[in-house]
Design an enzyme around this catalytic site. Structure first.
Site, short mmCIF file in Angstrom:
data_model
loop_
_atom_site.label_atom_id
_atom_site.label_comp_id
_atom_site.label_asym_id
_atom_site.label_seq_id
_atom_site.Cartn_x
_atom_site.Cartn_y
_atom_site.Cartn_z
N CYS A 6 -37.71 -16.88 39.80
CA CYS A 6 -37.48 -15.74 40.69
C CYS A 6 -38.67 -14.78 40.69
CB CYS A 6 -36.20 -15.01 40.32
SG CYS A 6 -36.15 -14.38 38.62
N HIS B 73 -33.63 -10.62 36.34
CA HIS B 73 -33.75 -11.32 37.62
C HIS B 73 -34.59 -10.49 38.59
CE1 HIS B 73 -32.78 -13.99 40.88
NE2 HIS B 73 -32.13 -13.06 41.55
#
Length: 566
Positions: free
Chosen positions: A114, A496
């Protein structure tokens, strides 16, 4: 049934039009288009009880010879017939569908990637980068790792523009791990062995470094062949559009007789330091520009503390700001995240960070852009008010419907009339639109465009000659936010990453406007949220909430674009 000679009023002008009750309403609307130039899909023809629809029965409106119909709509060309066979969406290939719908696609998470996906989406928001990559002739497989990475980035962006599904950046990721082994670090956990989470800012820097080493810049003016006015080589894209220059002054209070020293250095990222007193981005940047360092003093013959003051001497067209949220804690031997809430602006003025020389150069353009922007917003407010007045006066509008529901009659509500008569509220609409002592005069689209051309010329003339010739620099010190990489979670080595990119094409064109003039307010601005494979649209308010203070997504890398007058 024979045709009836009626009149059509549009923008204060009266036109003679034939109405044949035996023909469909679209035939009457076509006749109106031929007289007024207002295409059928933009026409609002007012009749008793509402608007004339394409399937309306003309025999039932009981039109009389000489009767006047009010028409609202912007003149313009009718859509042209397709030059080739029509292809339906369900029959299109992925590439055709992506082109037709301008689909924004996500990137597949290939295992803790990510950090890379979010970086790639924000870099893709630089259209000049797309242009330079399209001109890049290198191919993957060469001996030069930087060239390989640049070729992989070009091919990836090309593939993303030809699909409507999430795309796996496998080739680019493979090459990145080859040229920068840190991104191939492995970790072990409950789920087994896999690739470790990496830092998005480090990925950003590594990608830009690859572009720096292999991607040529965009065309320079003919008078600047071999270099720009600022001394930055013309042949490199990153140096043109992503690189600034700092003027650095160092002096020591411990050695007041020692002359200050001056130097310069380039930068591609502005650091926003975050301390216990940092509440907003500008103060964090200023803290990073004013530092104390320890170095050897030739006059004292020992180490001394020096005040180092950095001021920007060259501004890039795209400014990257890094919120320094991760730092190493020696006491626990671990990387830690700063969760503090730090506000950031959508519109950024960096004048306070500039050297005196650059500040004097950008000031005229800055003042002119601010002046024009303010005047355009005032004109947009007038257009919004006039449009609201028109909509309130239209039959069947929400304001009139509300009055009917409550049983109260508005002073402007239409009076009962002969069913054969055209709804008189049409004249009221035009009167309210042109009754401008309170609202000011609303310009036509043509007048607005002519004025904008004049304003654009004035803005160009206000630019300092040396800045005008420096391709890829910011000429005013003014920026607007176009992209953000955020980090979610409390752990520095986990969490994230998500990216957020401002929507562009949809905001440049207002529905019903043939010239692309938009009256949208900043509050109506929309952004794309790229969460790996998932792409959604969010309002501007969501972006404002990314300033931190908790474990939810918090701004980490911000991309600002030079503000310009078009």
């Amino acid at each position: 049934m024979s045709a009836i000679a009626v009149k059509v009023k549009h923008n204060g002008k009266i036109h003679d039009v034939n109405l044949d009750p035996s023909q469909p309403a679209t035939a009457f609307k076509q006749a109106i288009y031929e007289k007024t130039g207002v295409p059928l899909d933009r026409q609002k023809v007012m009749i008793k009880g509402g608007m004339l629809k394409d399937d309306s029965d003309l025999t039932k409106i009981n039109a009389r010879a000489g009767q006047t119909f009010m028409v609202i709509g912007t003149a313009g060309e009718l859509p042209k017939a397709p030059t080739g066979p029509v292809t339906f969406l369900e029959d299109m290939t992925d590439a055709q569908l992506a082109q037709a719908t301008k689909t924004k696609v996500g990137l597949t998470n290939l295992g803790n990637t990510c950090y890379l996906n979010s970086t790639l989406q924000v870099l893709r928001a630089i259209p000049e980068l797309q242009t330079a990559l399209n001109d890049f002739k290198g191919t993957m497989g060469s001996a030069d790792g930087e060239s390989n990475l640049t070729a992989a980035l070009r091919d990836l962006y090309g593939s993303m523009g030809e699909t409507s599904e999430a795309f796996p950046p496998l080739a680019l990721l493979t090459i990145l791990r080859q040229v920068a082994p840190q991104f191939a670090e492995m970790t072990s956990g409950a789920g087994g062995r896999g690739y470790a989470q990496q830092d998005a800012e480090e990925a950003w820097v590594r990608l830009v470094t690859a572009l720096q080493g292999s991607l040529k810049g965009l065309s320079q003016p003919s008078s600047l062949e071999g270099g720009s006015a600022s001394g930055i080589p013309a042949a490199n894209f990153v140096e043109q559009f992503l690189t600034g220059r700092m003027a650095i002054k160092r002096s020591s209070p411990e050695a007041p007789t020692e002359e200050p020293t001056f130097s310069s250095d380039s930068f591609r990222v502005l650091q926003c330091n975050i301390s216990s007193s940092t509440n907003e981005m500008l103060s964090g940047i200023m803290d990073s520009l004013n530092q104390q360092i320890e170095k050897n003093s030739s006059s004292l013959g020992r180490l001394a503390v020096y005040n180092e003051q950095q001021r920007i001497d060259r501004l890039p067209a795209y400014l990257t700001v890094h919120f320094v949220r991760f730092y190493w804690r020696r006491d626990i031997g671990k990387k830690t995240k700063i969760m503090r809430k730090v506000k950031f602006p959508f519109d950024l003025d960096v004048t306070q960070f500039l050297s005196d020389d650059l500040k004097s150069k950008v000031l005229p353009a800055k003042n002119k852009i601010n002046e024009i922007s303010k005047e355009r917003e005032e004109r947009a407010k007038i257009r919004r008010k006039v449009r609201a007045k028109k909509e309130e006066a239209l039959p069947g509008s929400s304001a009139q419907a509300g009055a009917a529901t409550t049983g109260t009659a508005s002073a402007d509500a239409p009076r009962p009339a002969d069913p054969m008569a055209v709804d008189p509220s049409g004249d009221d609409v035009m009167k309210s639109a042109s009754d401008a002592p309170k609202l000011g005069a609303a310009l036509s689209e043509e007048e607005e465009m002519r004025l904008r051309e004049k304003e654009s010329k004035e803005a160009q003339e206000a630019i300092h000659p040396s800045l005008r010739e420096d391709v890829g620099c910011n000429v005013s010190g003014l920026y607007e936010l176009v992209g953000i990489v955020t980090h979610k979670g409390a752990a520095a080595d986990a969490g994230h990453y998500i990216s957020w990119v401002r929507k562009e094409d949809e905001q440049k064109t207002e529905a019903g406007s043939s010239t692309g003039i938009s009256d949208r307010t900043p509050a109506e601005e929309e952004w794309y949220k790229f969460d790996d494979e998932k792409v959604t649209v969010v309002p501007r308010d969501k972006i404002s909430s990314l300033d931190g203070g908790g474990e939810d997504s918090v701004a980490y890398i911000l991309l600002y674009r030079s503000k310009a007058i078009q």
